[in-house]
Design an enzyme around this catalytic site. Structure first.
Site, PDB file in Angstrom:
ATOM      1  CG  HIS A  83      -0.143  -0.012   2.406  1.00 18.31           C
ATOM      2  ND1 HIS A  83       0.698  -1.231   2.961  1.00 18.31           N
ATOM      3  CD2 HIS A  83       0.760   0.911   3.324  1.00 18.31           C
ATOM      4  CE1 HIS A  83       0.989  -0.957   4.389  1.00 18.31           C
ATOM      5  NE2 HIS A  83       0.854   0.559   4.035  1.00 18.31           N
ATOM      6  CB  THR A 122       5.098   6.760  -3.971  1.00 10.01           C
ATOM      7  OG1 THR A 122       6.060   6.987  -2.587  1.00 10.01           O
ATOM      8  CG2 THR A 122       4.591   8.014  -4.553  1.00 10.01           C
ATOM      9  NE  ARG A 123       6.372  -0.032  -1.818  1.00 13.96           N
ATOM     10  CZ  ARG A 123       5.245   0.158  -0.878  1.00 13.96           C
ATOM     11  NH1 ARG A 123       4.912   1.336  -0.577  1.00 13.96           N
ATOM     12  NH2 ARG A 123       4.762  -0.636  -0.038  1.00 13.96           N
ATOM     13  CE  LYS A 150       7.332   6.530   0.631  1.00 16.32           C
ATOM     14  NZ  LYS A 150       6.165   5.556  -0.037  1.00 16.32           N
ATOM     15  CG  HIS A 170      16.582  -0.766   3.650  1.00 15.81           C
ATOM     16  ND1 HIS A 170      15.014  -1.301   3.373  1.00 15.81           N
ATOM     17  CD2 HIS A 170      17.379  -1.214   3.118  1.00 15.81           C
ATOM     18  CE1 HIS A 170      15.755  -1.769   2.492  1.00 15.81           C
ATOM     19  NE2 HIS A 170      16.591  -2.575   2.763  1.00 15.81           N
ATOM     20  CB  CYS A 198       4.519  -0.220   5.020  1.00 11.18           C
ATOM     21  SG  CYS A 198       4.816  -1.138   3.472  1.00 11.18           S
ATOM     22  CE  LYS A 206      13.244  -1.279  -7.138  1.00  6.82           C
ATOM     23  NZ  LYS A 206      12.995  -2.148  -5.981  1.00  6.82           N
TER      24      LYS A 206
HETATM   25  C1  LIG Z   1       7.633   1.243   3.700  1.00  8.17           C
HETATM   26  C2  LIG Z   1       8.108   0.323   2.389  1.00  8.17           C
HETATM   27  C3  LIG Z   1       8.845   0.965   1.275  1.00  8.17           C
HETATM   28  C4  LIG Z   1       9.121   0.424   0.545  1.00  8.17           C
HETATM   29  N1  LIG Z   1       9.729   0.665  -0.423  1.00  8.17           N
HETATM   30  C5  LIG Z   1       9.991  -0.051  -1.720  1.00  8.17           C
HETATM   31  C6  LIG Z   1      10.408   0.870  -2.583  1.00  8.17           C
HETATM   32  O1  LIG Z   1      10.788   2.100  -2.745  1.00  8.17           O
HETATM   33  N2  LIG Z   1      10.745   0.035  -4.089  1.00  8.17           N
HETATM   34  C7  LIG Z   1      10.203  -0.677  -4.020  1.00  8.17           C
HETATM   35  O2  LIG Z   1      10.606  -1.176  -5.080  1.00  8.17           O
HETATM   36  N3  LIG Z   1      10.137  -1.634  -3.373  1.00  8.17           N
HETATM   37  C8  LIG Z   1      10.115  -0.893  -1.383  1.00  8.17           C
HETATM   38  N4  LIG Z   1       8.707  -2.162  -1.383  1.00  8.17           N
HETATM   39  C9  LIG Z   1       8.622  -3.684  -1.156  1.00  8.17           C
HETATM   40  C10 LIG Z   1       7.847  -3.503  -1.166  1.00  8.17           C
HETATM   41  O3  LIG Z   1       6.764  -2.703  -1.257  1.00  8.17           O
HETATM   42  C11 LIG Z   1       7.144  -5.196  -0.933  1.00  8.17           C
HETATM   43  O4  LIG Z   1       7.995  -6.268  -1.492  1.00  8.17           O
HETATM   44  C12 LIG Z   1       6.173  -5.347  -1.849  1.00  8.17           C
HETATM   45  O5  LIG Z   1       4.774  -4.717  -1.802  1.00  8.17           O
HETATM   46  C13 LIG Z   1       6.013  -6.915  -1.573  1.00  8.17           C
HETATM   47  O6  LIG Z   1       4.958  -7.474  -2.453  1.00  8.17           O
HETATM   48  P1  LIG Z   1       4.239  -8.585  -1.727  1.00  8.17           P
HETATM   49  O7  LIG Z   1       3.134  -8.639  -3.128  1.00  8.17           O
HETATM   50  O8  LIG Z   1       4.883  -9.957  -1.431  1.00  8.17           O
HETATM   51  O9  LIG Z   1       3.218  -8.429  -0.044  1.00  8.17           O
HETATM   52  P2  LIG Z   1       1.868  -7.876   0.605  1.00  8.17           P
HETATM   53  O10 LIG Z   1       1.942  -6.658  -0.383  1.00  8.17           O
HETATM   54  O11 LIG Z   1       2.457  -7.579   1.887  1.00  8.17           O
HETATM   55  O12 LIG Z   1       0.583  -9.046   0.184  1.00  8.17           O
HETATM   56  C14 LIG Z   1       0.504 -10.765   0.767  1.00  8.17           C
HETATM   57  C15 LIG Z   1      -0.818 -10.067   0.399  1.00  8.17           C
HETATM   58  O13 LIG Z   1      -1.374 -11.133   1.116  1.00  8.17           O
HETATM   59  C16 LIG Z   1      -2.429 -11.254   1.919  1.00  8.17           C
HETATM   60  N5  LIG Z   1      -3.169 -12.591   2.303  1.00  8.17           N
HETATM   61  C17 LIG Z   1      -1.773 -12.760   3.030  1.00  8.17           C
HETATM   62  N6  LIG Z   1      -1.745 -14.106   4.243  1.00  8.17           N
HETATM   63  C18 LIG Z   1      -3.715 -14.555   3.285  1.00  8.17           C
HETATM   64  C19 LIG Z   1      -4.723 -15.768   3.374  1.00  8.17           C
HETATM   65  N7  LIG Z   1      -4.645 -15.932   4.550  1.00  8.17           N
HETATM   66  N8  LIG Z   1      -5.353 -15.430   3.130  1.00  8.17           N
HETATM   67  C20 LIG Z   1      -5.697 -14.388   1.961  1.00  8.17           C
HETATM   68  N9  LIG Z   1      -5.103 -13.359   1.655  1.00  8.17           N
HETATM   69  C21 LIG Z   1      -3.940 -13.244   2.259  1.00  8.17           C
HETATM   70  C22 LIG Z   1      -2.366  -9.958   2.461  1.00  8.17           C
HETATM   71  O14 LIG Z   1      -3.646  -9.720   2.879  1.00  8.17           O
HETATM   72  C23 LIG Z   1      -1.692  -9.040   1.499  1.00  8.17           C
HETATM   73  O15 LIG Z   1      -2.548  -8.772   0.669  1.00  8.17           O
HETATM   74  C24 LIG Z   1       8.408  -1.339   0.264  1.00  8.17           C
HETATM   75  C25 LIG Z   1       7.761  -1.949   1.400  1.00  8.17           C
HETATM   76  C26 LIG Z   1       7.709  -0.949   2.804  1.00  8.17           C
HETATM   77  C27 LIG Z   1       6.970  -1.749   3.221  1.00  8.17           C
HETATM   78  O1  LIG Z   2      13.492  -0.823  -3.519  1.00  7.09           O
HETATM   79  C1  LIG Z   2      13.949   0.369  -4.046  1.00  7.09           C
HETATM   80  O2  LIG Z   2      14.182   1.005  -3.992  1.00  7.09           O
HETATM   81  C2  LIG Z   2      13.733   1.407  -1.533  1.00  7.09           C
HETATM   82  C3  LIG Z   2      15.061   1.977  -1.387  1.00  7.09           C
HETATM   83  C4  LIG Z   2      15.820   1.183  -1.333  1.00  7.09           C
HETATM   84  C5  LIG Z   2      15.504   0.645  -0.018  1.00  7.09           C
HETATM   85  C6  LIG Z   2      14.486  -0.695   0.046  1.00  7.09           C
HETATM   86  N1  LIG Z   2      13.791   0.052  -0.576  1.00  7.09           N
END
Ligand SMILES: Cc1cc2nc3c(=O)[nH]c(=O)nc-3n(C[C@H](O)[C@H](O)[C@H](O)COP(=O)(O)OP(=O)(O)OC[C@H]3O[C@@H](n4cnc5c(N)ncnc54)[C@H](O)[C@@H]3O)c2cc1C
Ligand SMILES: O=C(O)[C@@H]1CCCC=N1
Length: 388
Positions: free
Chosen positions: A48, A51-52, A270, A274, A317, A350
Site C-alpha cells: 500500500h 509511491t515506491r 518521504k 531501511h 508498512c 518495482k
Molecule cells: C515502507 C516500504 C517502502 C518500500 N519501498 C519500496 C520501493 O521504494 N521500491 C520497491 O521496489 N519496493 C519497496 N518496498 C517493498 C515492496 O513494497 C514489497 O516488496 C512488496 O509490496 C511485497 O509485496 P507482496 O505482494 O509480496 O506482499 P503484500 O503486499 O503484503 O501482499 C500479501 C497479501 O497477501 C494477503 N494474505 C496474507 N495471508 C492471507 C490469507 N491467509 N488469505 C488471503 N490473503 C492473505 C495479505 O493480506 C496481503 O494483501 C517497500 C516496502 C515498504 C514496507
Molecule cells: O527498493 C527500493 O528501491 C527502495 C529503496 C532502497 C531500500 C528499499 N527500498
C-alpha cells in the site's frame, strides 16, 4: 459453506506480487482466482501507499537485468490500463565511495550500460542543491530511476486481471490448504480446488506454509514510513526535479536510508530507514520501536537542511526479510504444483510485473525467463526447519 469451485490456479494474496501473477495467468487463459484476506484496497500488508522507487541501480547484475524487462512491462500496463504509473525523477545513489554497496552499484550500472551520471564532489551541489554529501561519499544518478504510483498500479493490475476474466475474492482469508494433485483451498467464505496454487502472502507466508508442513527462514519487520516537511514548500519537489535517493551502507556507517521527492502529500518528503523492528503481521501496531526515527532525524538535520528534522506524518508498512535479502521464487519443496513468491525484503515492488511473469512461468511448468538460481529455497538448507 458454499460448494467447491474449480480453478486452474488459485493465487493467495492480492499484494503487488499476487496481483501481477494472477494477471499473467489470466493472460495465459488460465481460469484464475485471486484470494485476499482483507477488503481491497487495504493498508495492512506491504504493497500500500502512493509511491515506491523504481531503479536499475543494484549491487547484483540479476536485479539490474530483471529491471530492464521490468520497465517495459510497467509501460505495457500503463498502455493497457490507460494510466500513468511511472514518473522519471532519476535516482541519486550516495554512499562510502570505496567500501560497502556504493562501488558495487556503480560497477553494475556501468557494466550493464544503464544511463548513469557520476557526480563529483565539485559538481554535486550544482546538480543536487539543498543536500549535503557526507564526507567520503560518492554520488551518482541512475537516470531512469523514479517513482511508481503504487496504489494506482495495484488497482490497474487488478482491474486488468478482472477484464481478462479473472476472479478476485477479497475479505476472504485462506484458513487451510490441503496439498495433492488437486489442491484444496479452504477460506472463511468457501472451498476451492485447483491444479496449481501460488502463495504470495507477503508477511503471512509462513502462517500459510504451516498448512503444508513447511517453513521458510523469513522475518517480518515493521517500517515507520516518515514524511518530513519542507521549510520552503517545493524545495525537494518533483517539479523542481529533485530525484529519489538512496544512501547505501557500509560496515562502519549503518545508514541505509532512502527518500522520494515531495509529491504525494503537499510539501512533505518521504524518507525512511531501511532497517525495521521485528513484528507479527497481525499485531504490527503493537511494535512501537522508534529508534529508526531517531536515526532519520539525525540524518535529516545533517544532510537535508531544507527539511524540518521531525517527521510530520508517520505511517507503517512491513518488509518480509530473507537472511540474504534475496527473493524466494520457487516450487514448494514437497509439492510441485504449489509455487511460492516471498521474502521480497523491502525491495520487491518495482519487480512486480517481472515477478508475476516468473511465478506464472513456474506455475505453468515453463522455463523461467531469468536464471532463478539466486532465488531458490535450497540456499536456506541450514536455516530450514520442518513444521511437521
Ligand atoms: C515502507 C516500504 C517502502 C518500500 N519501498 C519500496 C520501493 O521504494 N521500491 C520497491 O521496489 N519496493 C519497496 N518496498 C517493498 C515492496 O513494497 C514489497 O516488496 C512488496 O509490496 C511485497 O509485496 P507482496 O505482494 O509480496 O506482499 P503484500 O503486499 O503484503 O501482499 C500479501 C497479501 O497477501 C494477503 N494474505 C496474507 N495471508 C492471507 C490469507 N491467509 N488469505 C488471503 N490473503 C492473505 C495479505 O493480506 C496481503 O494483501 C517497500 C516496502 C515498504 C514496507
Ligand atoms: O527498493 C527500493 O528501491 C527502495 C529503496 C532502497 C531500500 C528499499 N527500498
Amino acid at each position: 459453506m458454499s460448494a467447491k469451485q474449480d480453478y486452474d490456479c488459485v493465487v493467495i494474496g492480492a499484494g503487488v506480487q499476487g496481483s501481477f501473477t494472477a494477471y499473467q495467468l489470466a493472460k495465459h487463459n488460465k481460469k484464475t482466482l485471486l484470494l485476499e484476506q482483507f477488503v481491497l484496497p487495504h493498508t495492512r500488508g506491504s504493497s500500500h501507499g502512493q509511491t515506491r522507487i523504481i531503479r536499475r541501480a543494484y549491487e547484483q547484475d540479476i536485479y539490474t537485468q530483471m529491471m530492464g524487462e521490468g520497465y517495459q512491462l510497467w509501460a505495457q500496463l500503463e498502455k493497457e490500463a490507460g494510466v500513468t504509473l511511472y514518473r522519471q525523477t532519476g535516482l541519486l545513489v550516495m554512499g562510502p565511495e570505496t567500501s560497502g554497496d556504493y562501488p558495487l552499484v556503480k560497477n553494475t550500472l556501468l557494466k550493464n550500460k544503464v544511463p548513469t551520471v557520476i557526480l563529483s564532489r565539485d559538481n554535486f551541489h550544482q546538480h543536487i542543491p539543498n543536500v549535503v554529501l557526507s564526507e567520503g561519499h560518492g554520488a551518482l544518478l541512475d537516470v531512469t530511476g523514479g517513482v511508481l504510483f503504487a496504489d494506482r498500479a495495484l488497482k490497474a493490475v487488478q482491474d486488468q486481471f478482472q477484464k481478462l476474466g479473472g476472479v478476485i475474492q477479497d475479505n476472504e482469508k485462506v484458513t487451510e490448504i490441503k496439498p495433492g494433485p488437486v489442491v484444496k483451498v479452504m477460506t472463511s467464505g468457501g472451498v476451492y480446488q485447483a491444479r496449481n496454487v501460488v502463495i504470495t502472502a507477503g508477511p503471512w507466508t509462513n502462517k500459510l506454509l504451516a498448512h503444508t508442513g513447511f517453513q521458510l527462514p523469513l522475518e517480518t519487520v515493521k517500517i515507520n514510513v516518515c514524511y518530513w516537511k519542507e521549510k520552503t514548500p517545493g524545495t525537494y519537489g518533483v517539479k523542481q526535479h529533485f530525484p529519489c535517493f538512496v544512501v547505501t551502507g557500509s560496515l562502519e556507517s549503518k545508514e541505509h536510508i532512502y527518500g522520494l521527492p515531495s509529491n504525494e502529500y503537499p510539501d512533505l518528503v518521504k524518507i525512511c530507514y531501511h532497517i525495521g523492528s521485528k513484528t507479527d503481521p497481525d499485531y504490527r501496531d503493537l511494535q512501537t520501536d522508534t529508534s529508526d526515527i531517531d536515526i532519520l532525524k539525525r540524518y535529516v538535520s545533517r544532510c537535508i537542511p531544507g527539511l524540518v528534522p521531525e517527521p510530520a506524518v508517520v505511517e507503517s508498512c512491513m518488509y518480509t526479510l530473507t537472511p540474504d535479502r534475496h527473493f524466494v521464487l520457487d516450487y514448494h519443496p514437497n509439492y510441485s504444483n504449489i509455487v511460492i513468491g516471498a521474502g521480497f525484503s523491502g525491495h520487491g515492488f518495482k519487480f512486480g510485473p517481472v515477478i508475476g511473469k516468473l511465478l506464472c512461468e513456474l506455475s505453468l511448468g515453463e522455463v523461467p525467463s531469468f536464471d532463478l538460481s539466486s532465488f531458490k529455497i535450497r540456499r536456506f538448507q541450514s536455516h530450514m526447519k520442518s513444521a511437521l
